[in-house]
Design an enzyme around this catalytic site. Sequence first.
Site, PDB file in Angstrom:
ATOM      1  N   ARG A  42       2.536   8.350   8.969  1.00  0.00           N
ATOM      2  CA  ARG A  42       2.527   9.637   8.543  1.00  0.00           C
ATOM      3  C   ARG A  42       1.462  10.421   9.215  1.00  0.00           C
ATOM      4  O   ARG A  42       1.639  11.480   9.680  1.00  0.00           O
ATOM      5  CB  ARG A  42       2.198   9.736   7.087  1.00  0.00           C
ATOM      6  CG  ARG A  42       2.697  10.915   6.317  1.00  0.00           C
ATOM      7  CD  ARG A  42       2.593  10.841   4.799  1.00  0.00           C
ATOM      8  NE  ARG A  42       3.640  10.317   4.258  1.00  0.00           N
ATOM      9  CZ  ARG A  42       4.874  11.351   3.809  1.00  0.00           C
ATOM     10  NH1 ARG A  42       4.483  12.583   4.054  1.00  0.00           N
ATOM     11  NH2 ARG A  42       5.914  11.051   3.328  1.00  0.00           N
ATOM     12  N   ASP A  46       0.685  -1.206   0.019  1.00  0.00           N
ATOM     13  CA  ASP A  46      -0.130  -0.117   0.011  1.00  0.00           C
ATOM     14  C   ASP A  46       0.837   1.225   0.050  1.00  0.00           C
ATOM     15  O   ASP A  46       0.488   2.298   0.372  1.00  0.00           O
ATOM     16  CB  ASP A  46      -0.914  -0.053   1.244  1.00  0.00           C
ATOM     17  CG  ASP A  46       0.116  -0.112   2.387  1.00  0.00           C
ATOM     18  OD1 ASP A  46       1.162  -0.085   2.512  1.00  0.00           O
ATOM     19  OD2 ASP A  46      -0.605  -0.649   3.529  1.00  0.00           O
ATOM     20  N   HIS A  98       5.803   5.235  13.225  1.00  0.00           N
ATOM     21  CA  HIS A  98       6.337   5.949  12.327  1.00  0.00           C
ATOM     22  C   HIS A  98       5.260   6.744  11.490  1.00  0.00           C
ATOM     23  O   HIS A  98       5.593   7.445  10.548  1.00  0.00           O
ATOM     24  CB  HIS A  98       7.343   5.563  11.329  1.00  0.00           C
ATOM     25  CG  HIS A  98       6.783   4.235  10.711  1.00  0.00           C
ATOM     26  ND1 HIS A  98       6.010   4.466   9.261  1.00  0.00           N
ATOM     27  CD2 HIS A  98       6.365   2.879  10.882  1.00  0.00           C
ATOM     28  CE1 HIS A  98       5.303   3.146   9.044  1.00  0.00           C
ATOM     29  NE2 HIS A  98       5.765   2.286   9.877  1.00  0.00           N
ATOM     30  N   GLU A 122      -0.174  -9.058  -1.207  1.00  0.00           N
ATOM     31  CA  GLU A 122      -0.779  -8.599  -0.190  1.00  0.00           C
ATOM     32  C   GLU A 122      -2.013  -7.642  -0.300  1.00  0.00           C
ATOM     33  O   GLU A 122      -2.179  -6.566   0.227  1.00  0.00           O
ATOM     34  CB  GLU A 122       0.125  -7.707   0.866  1.00  0.00           C
ATOM     35  CG  GLU A 122      -0.399  -7.636   2.430  1.00  0.00           C
ATOM     36  CD  GLU A 122       0.756  -6.956   3.200  1.00  0.00           C
ATOM     37  OE1 GLU A 122       1.555  -7.359   3.595  1.00  0.00           O
ATOM     38  OE2 GLU A 122       0.354  -5.610   3.299  1.00  0.00           O
ATOM     39  N   GLU A 180      -2.268   5.227   3.023  1.00  0.00           N
ATOM     40  CA  GLU A 180      -2.429   3.681   2.539  1.00  0.00           C
ATOM     41  C   GLU A 180      -3.592   3.167   2.103  1.00  0.00           C
ATOM     42  O   GLU A 180      -3.826   2.397   1.136  1.00  0.00           O
ATOM     43  CB  GLU A 180      -1.579   2.871   3.469  1.00  0.00           C
ATOM     44  CG  GLU A 180      -0.080   3.058   3.727  1.00  0.00           C
ATOM     45  CD  GLU A 180       0.294   4.367   4.563  1.00  0.00           C
ATOM     46  OE1 GLU A 180      -0.741   4.995   5.094  1.00  0.00           O
ATOM     47  OE2 GLU A 180       1.447   4.589   4.904  1.00  0.00           O
ATOM     48  N   HIS A 226      12.798   4.695  13.407  1.00  0.00           N
ATOM     49  CA  HIS A 226      12.643   5.041  11.857  1.00  0.00           C
ATOM     50  C   HIS A 226      13.741   6.395  11.548  1.00  0.00           C
ATOM     51  O   HIS A 226      13.870   7.189  12.372  1.00  0.00           O
ATOM     52  CB  HIS A 226      11.192   5.403  11.769  1.00  0.00           C
ATOM     53  CG  HIS A 226      10.859   5.355  10.206  1.00  0.00           C
ATOM     54  ND1 HIS A 226      11.415   6.494   9.361  1.00  0.00           N
ATOM     55  CD2 HIS A 226      10.072   4.432   9.465  1.00  0.00           C
ATOM     56  CE1 HIS A 226      10.822   6.298   8.259  1.00  0.00           C
ATOM     57  NE2 HIS A 226      10.067   5.157   8.151  1.00  0.00           N
TER      58      HIS A 226
HETATM   59  C1  UD1 Z   1       6.709   4.891   3.952  1.00  0.00           C
HETATM   60  C2  UD1 Z   1       5.188   4.264   3.879  1.00  0.00           C
HETATM   61  C3  UD1 Z   1       4.535   3.713   4.795  1.00  0.00           C
HETATM   62  C4  UD1 Z   1       5.323   2.455   5.545  1.00  0.00           C
HETATM   63  C5  UD1 Z   1       6.913   3.116   5.744  1.00  0.00           C
HETATM   64  C6  UD1 Z   1       7.680   1.973   6.320  1.00  0.00           C
HETATM   65  C7  UD1 Z   1       4.059   5.922   1.999  1.00  0.00           C
HETATM   66  C8  UD1 Z   1       3.297   7.044   1.719  1.00  0.00           C
HETATM   67  N1  UD1 Z   1       4.328   5.621   3.310  1.00  0.00           N
HETATM   68  O1  UD1 Z   1       6.318   5.681   5.090  1.00  0.00           O
HETATM   69  O2  UD1 Z   1       3.313   3.109   4.124  1.00  0.00           O
HETATM   70  O3  UD1 Z   1       4.673   2.052   6.547  1.00  0.00           O
HETATM   71  O4  UD1 Z   1       7.363   3.691   4.570  1.00  0.00           O
HETATM   72  O5  UD1 Z   1       8.631   2.197   6.962  1.00  0.00           O
HETATM   73  O6  UD1 Z   1       4.423   5.233   0.816  1.00  0.00           O
HETATM   74  N2  UD1 Z   1      14.207   8.375   5.480  1.00  0.00           N
HETATM   75  C9  UD1 Z   1      15.650   8.106   5.778  1.00  0.00           C
HETATM   76  N3  UD1 Z   1      16.099   7.176   5.209  1.00  0.00           N
HETATM   77  C10 UD1 Z   1      15.300   5.819   4.826  1.00  0.00           C
HETATM   78  C11 UD1 Z   1      13.983   5.847   4.849  1.00  0.00           C
HETATM   79  C12 UD1 Z   1      13.180   7.158   5.271  1.00  0.00           C
HETATM   80  O7  UD1 Z   1      16.087   9.022   6.043  1.00  0.00           O
HETATM   81  O8  UD1 Z   1      16.044   4.820   4.568  1.00  0.00           O
HETATM   82  C13 UD1 Z   1      13.495   9.460   5.978  1.00  0.00           C
HETATM   83  C14 UD1 Z   1      13.556  10.447   5.043  1.00  0.00           C
HETATM   84  O9  UD1 Z   1      13.713  11.941   5.476  1.00  0.00           O
HETATM   85  C15 UD1 Z   1      12.096  10.530   4.224  1.00  0.00           C
HETATM   86  C16 UD1 Z   1      11.293  10.316   5.406  1.00  0.00           C
HETATM   87  O10 UD1 Z   1      12.063   9.308   6.340  1.00  0.00           O
HETATM   88  O11 UD1 Z   1      11.769  11.633   3.641  1.00  0.00           O
HETATM   89  C17 UD1 Z   1      10.071   9.744   5.182  1.00  0.00           C
HETATM   90  O12 UD1 Z   1       9.942   8.554   4.286  1.00  0.00           O
HETATM   91  P1  UD1 Z   1       8.676   8.239   3.524  1.00  0.00           P
HETATM   92  O13 UD1 Z   1       8.897   6.948   2.781  1.00  0.00           O
HETATM   93  O14 UD1 Z   1       8.298   9.201   2.577  1.00  0.00           O
HETATM   94  O15 UD1 Z   1       7.608   7.983   4.607  1.00  0.00           O
HETATM   95  P2  UD1 Z   1       7.571   6.617   5.680  1.00  0.00           P
HETATM   96  O16 UD1 Z   1       6.855   7.272   6.942  1.00  0.00           O
HETATM   97  O17 UD1 Z   1       8.673   5.908   5.663  1.00  0.00           O
HETATM   98  N1  UDP Z   2      11.790  -4.108  11.035  1.00  0.00           N
HETATM   99  C1  UDP Z   2      12.992  -4.120  10.805  1.00  0.00           C
HETATM  100  N2  UDP Z   2      13.810  -3.424  11.652  1.00  0.00           N
HETATM  101  C2  UDP Z   2      13.609  -2.390  12.526  1.00  0.00           C
HETATM  102  C3  UDP Z   2      12.062  -2.186  12.761  1.00  0.00           C
HETATM  103  C4  UDP Z   2      11.099  -3.227  11.898  1.00  0.00           C
HETATM  104  O1  UDP Z   2      13.396  -4.914   9.953  1.00  0.00           O
HETATM  105  O2  UDP Z   2      14.580  -1.907  13.139  1.00  0.00           O
HETATM  106  C5  UDP Z   2      10.620  -4.869  10.166  1.00  0.00           C
HETATM  107  C6  UDP Z   2       9.628  -5.346  10.896  1.00  0.00           C
HETATM  108  O3  UDP Z   2      10.049  -6.766  11.146  1.00  0.00           O
HETATM  109  C7  UDP Z   2       8.616  -5.472   9.817  1.00  0.00           C
HETATM  110  C8  UDP Z   2       8.942  -4.317   8.810  1.00  0.00           C
HETATM  111  O4  UDP Z   2      10.047  -3.737   9.288  1.00  0.00           O
HETATM  112  O5  UDP Z   2       8.835  -6.577   8.826  1.00  0.00           O
HETATM  113  C9  UDP Z   2       7.811  -3.368   9.261  1.00  0.00           C
HETATM  114  O6  UDP Z   2       8.094  -1.907   8.492  1.00  0.00           O
HETATM  115  P1  UDP Z   2       7.360  -0.370   9.048  1.00  0.00           P
HETATM  116  O7  UDP Z   2       6.838  -0.833  10.591  1.00  0.00           O
HETATM  117  O8  UDP Z   2       8.739   0.421   8.698  1.00  0.00           O
HETATM  118  O9  UDP Z   2       6.565  -0.319   7.920  1.00  0.00           O
HETATM  119  P2  UDP Z   2       4.783  -0.976   7.876  1.00  0.00           P
HETATM  120  O10 UDP Z   2       4.912  -2.405   8.061  1.00  0.00           O
HETATM  121  O11 UDP Z   2       4.031   0.026   8.894  1.00  0.00           O
HETATM  122  O12 UDP Z   2       4.261  -0.506   6.480  1.00  0.00           O
END
Ligand code: UD1
Ligand code: UDP
Length: 369
Positions: free
Chosen positions: A207, A96, A205, A118, A132, A238
């Site tokens: 949004r 999603d 984490h 999924e 999502e 995160h």
């Molecule tokens: C995204 C997904 C969410 C998922 C989550 C998993 C969307 C809209 N959201 O949200 O569904 O649950 O990933 O974790 O697709 N950042 C880093 N390094 C990284 C990753 C993120 O620095 O490796 C920081 C950056 O500043 C980035 C911010 O995190 O701009 C947000 O990342 P983003 O992918 O937009 O949103 P998530 O909250 O991670």
């Molecule tokens: N996870 C990981 N390292 C961490 C925290 C979570 O590998 O430090 C894994 C967790 O086991 C799960 C996935 O990341 O499989 C969940 O990711 P996240 O919570 O970022 O996203 P969501 O599932 O909410 O989309």
Amino acid sequence: MKKVMLVFGTRPEAIKMCPLVKELRQRKNLSVIVCVTGQHREMLRQVLDIFRVEPDYDLAVMQDRQTLFDVTVNILNKIGQVLEIERPDLVLIHGDTSTTFVTALACFYKQIEIGHVEAGLRTYDIYSPYPEEFNRQAISILAKYHFAPTQLAKNNLLKEGKKEEHIFVTGNTAIDALKTTVRDGYEHPVLAWAQGYRLIVLTAHRRENLGEPLLHMFRAIRRILDEKEDIKVVYPIHKNPAVRSAAAEVFGSHRRIRLIEPMHVADFHNLLANAYLILTDSGGIQEEAPSLGKPVLVMRNTTERPEGIEAGTLKLVGTQEDGIYRNFQLLLDDKHLYEKMSRASNPYGDGNACGRIADIVCVEDKKGC
Ligand code: UD1
Ligand code: UDP
């Protein structure tokens, strides 16, 4: 030879798609291409490294504090070019995220068939989780094949009028990954640090929770930390700077909480397996915890994963400080409730989802593989 492209971009997608990449690569008569959007950077790289999956394309779109507009526009432009070069017969996407929705849209523009892994999770509240829930519903309109993790998810798709012959209940590939990671006798410095205490694992984490809701969650946990001397909290945090600043503001340098970098998935699964209980707003963790028999307080108002609630392992506790505080306190104090929520159950399948999906991809290809 049939050409299948898998596209993913965030940590949870990678965790659930890398086992599928490996499975598909073992099938003959399939050409498998992997494209990552790089919506995440370090958190994606960690997963690719651990599964030893090297992408054929990396669109490298991530920006610091990216908005939904940034992610959407940047992926859409770049993925269009990759689809044009590769012209796959089928594109497989997961879940999603923005990566998933935008890839589905690009495939639609190019009239390329989509398989959605999924599929069928729903809250039917378009703003929760945000964005999502919209993404999932929109992807289901565009996908041809729907790989539903459970019968409930299949029922959602049937109610929406999707063709039964294109919906397959496969289990969730998250469990495939979990089967390979958790082991007895696992050791880690944070486990040594928490020795003799009840270990609480925290992640947050989402949004829609950035800002006030996150502060509410953290304040509730801080209150319990101050009151209960026998707990220690580990929070693999995160990379989002908005999450990091809120956590630093509330937890400061409390001596019974460790804010650590995101963990490699194998380490994280073992951390879960050693936890007393889990507090999270994550989606994936709601799937993993029931298999491990670990109680989870889900800090959200809705969940698209009611199977874990039905199984008794998960409880929705909202995003208000008082509700989280009360439920957390109750679960720590009430042994009977704790034991009731600790029964392992397996609503998300037997860990063979990838094999099933690969079989279907092959059968749907007239040539077989
Ligand atoms: C995204 C997904 C969410 C998922 C989550 C998993 C969307 C809209 N959201 O949200 O569904 O649950 O990933 O974790 O697709 N950042 C880093 N390094 C990284 C990753 C993120 O620095 O490796 C920081 C950056 O500043 C980035 C911010 O995190 O701009 C947000 O990342 P983003 O992918 O937009 O949103 P998530 O909250 O991670
Ligand atoms: N996870 C990981 N390292 C961490 C925290 C979570 O590998 O430090 C894994 C967790 O086991 C799960 C996935 O990341 O499989 C969940 O990711 P996240 O919570 O970022 O996203 P969501 O599932 O909410 O989309």
